[in-house]
Design a protein around this motif. Sequence first.
Motif, PDB file in Angstrom:
ATOM      1  N   GLN A  22       3.329   5.977   3.761  1.00  0.00           N
ATOM      2  CA  GLN A  22       4.468   6.639   4.398  1.00  0.00           C
ATOM      3  C   GLN A  22       4.969   5.786   5.560  1.00  0.00           C
ATOM      4  O   GLN A  22       4.174   5.291   6.367  1.00  0.00           O
ATOM      5  CB  GLN A  22       4.066   8.027   4.890  1.00  0.00           C
ATOM      6  CG  GLN A  22       3.691   8.989   3.776  1.00  0.00           C
ATOM      7  CD  GLN A  22       3.325  10.360   4.282  1.00  0.00           C
ATOM      8  OE1 GLN A  22       3.495  10.655   5.474  1.00  0.00           O
ATOM      9  NE2 GLN A  22       2.809  11.213   3.401  1.00  0.00           N
TER      10      GLN A  22
ATOM     11  N   ALA B  78       4.365   7.207   9.282  1.00  0.00           N
ATOM     12  CA  ALA B  78       3.081   7.865   9.525  1.00  0.00           C
ATOM     13  C   ALA B  78       2.212   7.004  10.439  1.00  0.00           C
ATOM     14  O   ALA B  78       2.356   5.774  10.488  1.00  0.00           O
ATOM     15  CB  ALA B  78       2.375   8.106   8.207  1.00  0.00           C
TER      16      ALA B  78
ATOM     17  N   GLY C 117      -0.609   7.958   6.385  1.00  0.00           N
ATOM     18  CA  GLY C 117      -0.035   9.215   5.935  1.00  0.00           C
ATOM     19  C   GLY C 117      -0.741   9.901   4.788  1.00  0.00           C
ATOM     20  O   GLY C 117      -0.352  10.992   4.381  1.00  0.00           O
TER      21      GLY C 117
END
Length: 574
Positions: free
Chosen positions: A326, A329, A394
């Motif tokens: 991600q 993240a 993430g």
Amino acid sequence: MVRLLHYARSYRKQIILGPVFKFLEAVFELILPLFMARLVDEGIAQHSQTKVIEMTVWIFALSLVGLVCALICQYYASIASQGFGTELRNRLLEKINAFSHYELNDFGTDTLITRLTNDVNQLQQALAMLIRLVVRAPFLSIGSVIMAFVIDWQMGLIFLLLLPLFCLVLFLIIHYSVPLYKKVQRQLDHLNELVAQNLSGVRVIRAFARRNTESAAFKHAADEQSRLNQRVANISALLSPATTLIMNVGIVVLLYLGGFKVFAGTLKPGQVLALINYMNQMLLALIVVSNLVVLFTRAAASANRVNQVFDTQVELTAPQIPVTPQENAPLVSFSHVDFRYTEKSGLALADISFTLKKNQLLGITGMTGSGKSTLIQLIPRFYDVSSGEIAFLGHNVTEWPFAQLRQKIALVPQTAVLFTGTIRENLQWGKPNATDDDCWQALTTAQAADFVANLPEKLDTPILENGKNFSGGQRQRLTIARALIAKPELLILDDSLSALDYQTDLDLRTALKKELDCGVIIISQRLRSIQASDAILLLADGKLAGRGTHAELLAQSPEYRELVASQEEGASHA
């Protein structure tokens, strides 16, 4: 052991044809005494030179064909057994490499080495003997009895009377020797453990003047190994004189009774000679059978030990589908993480929560045994948390394939481990296709370029076992360079700066901050190494005793101030 024969499937032809040729050799060996009997009775006794030459040719031809069959069997047995041993070792090593730290801790290094070497050798030898002797020895034993009955059924009864006596001797020897063989294997594990400890800890042993003590402990273990081997060898050695005695008694009885039969005209001298040959063949084949029983019993014990490794379920598993990181993240996130090494042990970490963002530097410190190294081993998932969650880019670390997760993390452990080869080959562990420029760039960042450049062979300088031809600080810098060349998302230095002087330590940290585009975790008890970190974690007894920058911890944490004061006091005294 039958299960492990699966690893010999590539050698089916050799395993099938080897015993066939050995069987043919045994057939020819059983026929030979009949031709010898005819040589004596129809040739020598009747002064027939033609019959003597004919029988001699037949004996020579059968012997030659038997020799060829035996050589072919030996050839097939060596190919199959060596190939089987190689395949088994490869698969066994693959299984061990798939183990998590849980399984490695459970088995221990020393016993795994013994299983890879000694136990596989036992199985390899057992397969060779299976091909070479398992068909031949029983066939000769039974065939000799049958041929004795064919010659004279009354003389054949002597063979049957000797069999139970021999089997009793065989049973007693196996009964007492097999348990001792198992003890020998266990003692060999212990001996290997002592050898490994003495070789890896030789400097510590000398530093504490424990050479005499450790030598005495090793001598005691070696003497015990010798005592067990001598005991089992003495018992096994009884087999040969006992069977020789039985065989000679049988031959004396054959000669005695055979003499009467020859005198009475119901038996010929050549037939008596053939019966003596069959007596020798039967008892020698039974000795081989007894040795095979001992060998296969030892192999069965080794097979159980090898199967224990194959049957061990790997506690940590991971999905095979790659994960997409991600974008925004955090790099690493711990959320109320608890961890214990075993279900029965206490918590090594309790309620640990923190976040490390991309390109941040996180310092971790604390007293010895506070859980610093344990904490960072959870990130590449060497162990699983007992409760809580660890996220990397993430995603929970349990959602990452092992290879993908660990390729993004470069860990430099406390003990600098280098592998036999060259400096270039060690650096290419981090990046297999690394160029010379990549190597020199990593060495420069790790503050190792100067001393490598001064070496006569530079990147091609050989590294001895465990890097013993380099100092502790040089080894640490080389292992850091190996991690840097991989261009990881997260670099973890687990007390990897301890052998560096303050200036080199400072230059290395400055280079890391300037040149690296990744998150960095530095574990160190030397506060100077981490005081410039974006955040510092202070651990105490597996718990988070403080978190913040150097200035924030000085203001908020009495434990941190005490740690700073102790190091400043130590520096002033130095």
